[in-house]
Write a protein that holds these residues in place. Structure first.
Motif, PDB file in Angstrom:
ATOM      1  N   THR A  15      -9.358  17.246  -9.390  1.00  0.00           N
ATOM      2  CA  THR A  15     -10.309  16.459 -10.169  1.00  0.00           C
ATOM      3  C   THR A  15      -9.885  14.994 -10.077  1.00  0.00           C
ATOM      4  O   THR A  15      -8.772  14.679  -9.628  1.00  0.00           O
ATOM      5  N   GLN A  16     -10.758  14.113 -10.533  1.00  0.00           N
ATOM      6  CA  GLN A  16     -10.390  12.694 -10.570  1.00  0.00           C
ATOM      7  C   GLN A  16      -9.169  12.504 -11.458  1.00  0.00           C
ATOM      8  O   GLN A  16      -8.273  11.719 -11.141  1.00  0.00           O
ATOM      9  N   GLU A  17      -9.123  13.225 -12.557  1.00  0.00           N
ATOM     10  CA  GLU A  17      -7.986  13.129 -13.490  1.00  0.00           C
ATOM     11  C   GLU A  17      -6.692  13.606 -12.827  1.00  0.00           C
ATOM     12  O   GLU A  17      -5.645  12.965 -12.966  1.00  0.00           O
ATOM     13  N   ASP A  18      -6.760  14.717 -12.092  1.00  0.00           N
ATOM     14  CA  ASP A  18      -5.578  15.236 -11.381  1.00  0.00           C
ATOM     15  C   ASP A  18      -5.043  14.186 -10.408  1.00  0.00           C
ATOM     16  O   ASP A  18      -3.839  13.912 -10.377  1.00  0.00           O
ATOM     17  N   LEU A  19      -5.938  13.634  -9.608  1.00  0.00           N
ATOM     18  CA  LEU A  19      -5.529  12.650  -8.609  1.00  0.00           C
ATOM     19  C   LEU A  19      -4.958  11.405  -9.289  1.00  0.00           C
ATOM     20  O   LEU A  19      -3.920  10.890  -8.866  1.00  0.00           O
ATOM     21  N   ALA A  20      -5.621  10.955 -10.336  1.00  0.00           N
ATOM     22  CA  ALA A  20      -5.150   9.782 -11.071  1.00  0.00           C
ATOM     23  C   ALA A  20      -3.735  10.002 -11.606  1.00  0.00           C
ATOM     24  O   ALA A  20      -2.867   9.131 -11.466  1.00  0.00           O
ATOM     25  N   ASP A  21      -3.499  11.163 -12.198  1.00  0.00           N
ATOM     26  CA  ASP A  21      -2.170  11.475 -12.732  1.00  0.00           C
ATOM     27  C   ASP A  21      -1.111  11.463 -11.632  1.00  0.00           C
ATOM     28  O   ASP A  21      -0.006  10.964 -11.829  1.00  0.00           O
ATOM     29  N   ARG A  22      -1.449  11.996 -10.483  1.00  0.00           N
ATOM     30  CA  ARG A  22      -0.470  12.096  -9.394  1.00  0.00           C
ATOM     31  C   ARG A  22      -0.128  10.747  -8.765  1.00  0.00           C
ATOM     32  O   ARG A  22       0.977  10.584  -8.229  1.00  0.00           O
ATOM     33  N   VAL A  23      -1.062   9.802  -8.811  1.00  0.00           N
ATOM     34  CA  VAL A  23      -0.781   8.490  -8.208  1.00  0.00           C
ATOM     35  C   VAL A  23      -0.503   7.407  -9.248  1.00  0.00           C
ATOM     36  O   VAL A  23      -0.224   6.264  -8.897  1.00  0.00           O
ATOM     37  N   GLY A  24      -0.584   7.769 -10.534  1.00  0.00           N
ATOM     38  CA  GLY A  24      -0.207   6.836 -11.585  1.00  0.00           C
ATOM     39  C   GLY A  24      -1.244   5.791 -11.957  1.00  0.00           C
ATOM     40  O   GLY A  24      -0.898   4.657 -12.288  1.00  0.00           O
ATOM     41  N   VAL A  25      -2.517   6.170 -11.904  1.00  0.00           N
ATOM     42  CA  VAL A  25      -3.592   5.272 -12.329  1.00  0.00           C
ATOM     43  C   VAL A  25      -4.508   6.033 -13.281  1.00  0.00           C
ATOM     44  O   VAL A  25      -4.291   7.206 -13.559  1.00  0.00           O
TER      45      VAL A  25
ATOM     46  N   ALA B 127      -0.039  -0.133  -1.572  1.00  0.00           N
ATOM     47  CA  ALA B 127       0.823   0.881  -2.189  1.00  0.00           C
ATOM     48  C   ALA B 127      -0.002   2.036  -2.753  1.00  0.00           C
ATOM     49  O   ALA B 127       0.351   3.210  -2.566  1.00  0.00           O
ATOM     50  N   LEU B 128      -1.096   1.728  -3.415  1.00  0.00           N
ATOM     51  CA  LEU B 128      -1.941   2.782  -3.969  1.00  0.00           C
ATOM     52  C   LEU B 128      -2.626   3.566  -2.854  1.00  0.00           C
ATOM     53  O   LEU B 128      -2.724   4.793  -2.920  1.00  0.00           O
ATOM     54  N   ALA B 129      -3.080   2.889  -1.816  1.00  0.00           N
ATOM     55  CA  ALA B 129      -3.695   3.584  -0.675  1.00  0.00           C
ATOM     56  C   ALA B 129      -2.698   4.549  -0.036  1.00  0.00           C
ATOM     57  O   ALA B 129      -3.062   5.678   0.319  1.00  0.00           O
ATOM     58  N   LEU B 130      -1.463   4.120   0.101  1.00  0.00           N
ATOM     59  CA  LEU B 130      -0.427   4.996   0.668  1.00  0.00           C
ATOM     60  C   LEU B 130      -0.174   6.195  -0.240  1.00  0.00           C
ATOM     61  O   LEU B 130      -0.003   7.322   0.235  1.00  0.00           O
ATOM     62  N   SER B 131      -0.139   5.971  -1.549  1.00  0.00           N
ATOM     63  CA  SER B 131       0.061   7.067  -2.504  1.00  0.00           C
ATOM     64  C   SER B 131      -1.089   8.059  -2.448  1.00  0.00           C
ATOM     65  O   SER B 131      -0.876   9.278  -2.458  1.00  0.00           O
ATOM     66  N   LEU B 132      -2.315   7.542  -2.392  1.00  0.00           N
ATOM     67  CA  LEU B 132      -3.479   8.418  -2.284  1.00  0.00           C
ATOM     68  C   LEU B 132      -3.402   9.261  -1.015  1.00  0.00           C
ATOM     69  O   LEU B 132      -3.652  10.475  -1.044  1.00  0.00           O
ATOM     70  N   ALA B 133      -3.060   8.629   0.082  1.00  0.00           N
ATOM     71  CA  ALA B 133      -2.951   9.352   1.355  1.00  0.00           C
ATOM     72  C   ALA B 133      -1.895  10.448   1.274  1.00  0.00           C
ATOM     73  O   ALA B 133      -2.123  11.568   1.734  1.00  0.00           O
ATOM     74  N   GLN B 134      -0.768  10.128   0.671  1.00  0.00           N
ATOM     75  CA  GLN B 134       0.309  11.115   0.557  1.00  0.00           C
ATOM     76  C   GLN B 134      -0.127  12.310  -0.291  1.00  0.00           C
ATOM     77  O   GLN B 134       0.057  13.458   0.104  1.00  0.00           O
ATOM     78  N   VAL B 135      -0.721  12.048  -1.437  1.00  0.00           N
ATOM     79  CA  VAL B 135      -1.147  13.126  -2.327  1.00  0.00           C
ATOM     80  C   VAL B 135      -2.252  13.964  -1.693  1.00  0.00           C
ATOM     81  O   VAL B 135      -2.274  15.188  -1.824  1.00  0.00           O
ATOM     82  N   LEU B 136      -3.154  13.315  -0.979  1.00  0.00           N
ATOM     83  CA  LEU B 136      -4.285  14.026  -0.383  1.00  0.00           C
ATOM     84  C   LEU B 136      -3.973  14.612   0.993  1.00  0.00           C
ATOM     85  O   LEU B 136      -4.817  15.271   1.596  1.00  0.00           O
ATOM     86  N   GLY B 137      -2.755  14.394   1.485  1.00  0.00           N
ATOM     87  CA  GLY B 137      -2.360  14.956   2.779  1.00  0.00           C
ATOM     88  C   GLY B 137      -3.163  14.390   3.930  1.00  0.00           C
ATOM     89  O   GLY B 137      -3.523  15.099   4.865  1.00  0.00           O
ATOM     90  N   ALA B 138      -3.456  13.095   3.842  1.00  0.00           N
ATOM     91  CA  ALA B 138      -4.262  12.431   4.865  1.00  0.00           C
ATOM     92  C   ALA B 138      -3.587  11.126   5.264  1.00  0.00           C
ATOM     93  O   ALA B 138      -2.638  10.691   4.616  1.00  0.00           O
ATOM     94  N   THR B 139      -4.083  10.520   6.315  1.00  0.00           N
ATOM     95  CA  THR B 139      -3.599   9.193   6.676  1.00  0.00           C
ATOM     96  C   THR B 139      -4.430   8.158   5.921  1.00  0.00           C
ATOM     97  O   THR B 139      -5.554   8.444   5.483  1.00  0.00           O
ATOM     98  N   VAL B 140      -3.890   6.969   5.789  1.00  0.00           N
ATOM     99  CA  VAL B 140      -4.646   5.884   5.168  1.00  0.00           C
ATOM    100  C   VAL B 140      -5.924   5.633   5.971  1.00  0.00           C
ATOM    101  O   VAL B 140      -6.995   5.408   5.401  1.00  0.00           O
ATOM    102  N   GLU B 141      -5.813   5.712   7.292  1.00  0.00           N
ATOM    103  CA  GLU B 141      -6.973   5.489   8.157  1.00  0.00           C
ATOM    104  C   GLU B 141      -8.059   6.544   7.949  1.00  0.00           C
ATOM    105  O   GLU B 141      -9.236   6.262   8.132  1.00  0.00           O
ATOM    106  N   ALA B 142      -7.663   7.763   7.586  1.00  0.00           N
ATOM    107  CA  ALA B 142      -8.653   8.803   7.311  1.00  0.00           C
ATOM    108  C   ALA B 142      -9.370   8.534   5.987  1.00  0.00           C
ATOM    109  O   ALA B 142     -10.538   8.895   5.825  1.00  0.00           O
ATOM    110  N   LEU B 143      -8.674   7.900   5.056  1.00  0.00           N
ATOM    111  CA  LEU B 143      -9.263   7.620   3.750  1.00  0.00           C
ATOM    112  C   LEU B 143     -10.068   6.329   3.714  1.00  0.00           C
ATOM    113  O   LEU B 143     -11.085   6.248   3.028  1.00  0.00           O
TER     114      LEU B 143
END
Length: 75
Positions: free
Chosen positions: A21-31, A49-65
């Motif tokens: 969920t949006q809440e799950d993702l927010a909690d995992r990346v600290g926003v 930094a946030l883009a890198l965190s999102l990519a890490q949590v979502l198992g994707a590259t920054v370029e994919a996001l």
């Protein structure tokens, strides 16, 4: 005239594929959930930094996001 660049993102698609969920993702990346909502709607461009965190949590590259779209392109 200065070229205009827009950032397109696929955060929502990757988040849904990850079953978060949006809440799950927010909690995992600290926003907040509102920050995730703003990113998904293209109203807010995250820091590197946030883009890198999102990519890490979502198992994707920054370029994919996130992709740079030139404002002069016509689709």
């Amino acid at each position: 005239m200065k070229p205009r660049h827009d950032i397109q993102n696929a955060v929502r698609q990757h988040r849904l594929m990850s079953g978060l969920t949006q809440e799950d993702l927010a909690d995992r990346v600290g926003v907040t959930r509102q920050t995730i909502l703003s990113i998904e709607k293209g109203k807010y461009t995250p820091s590197v930094a946030l883009a890198l965190s999102l990519a890490q949590v979502l198992g994707a590259t920054v370029e994919a996001l996130f992709q740079l779209k030139d404002g002069d392109e016509h689709e």
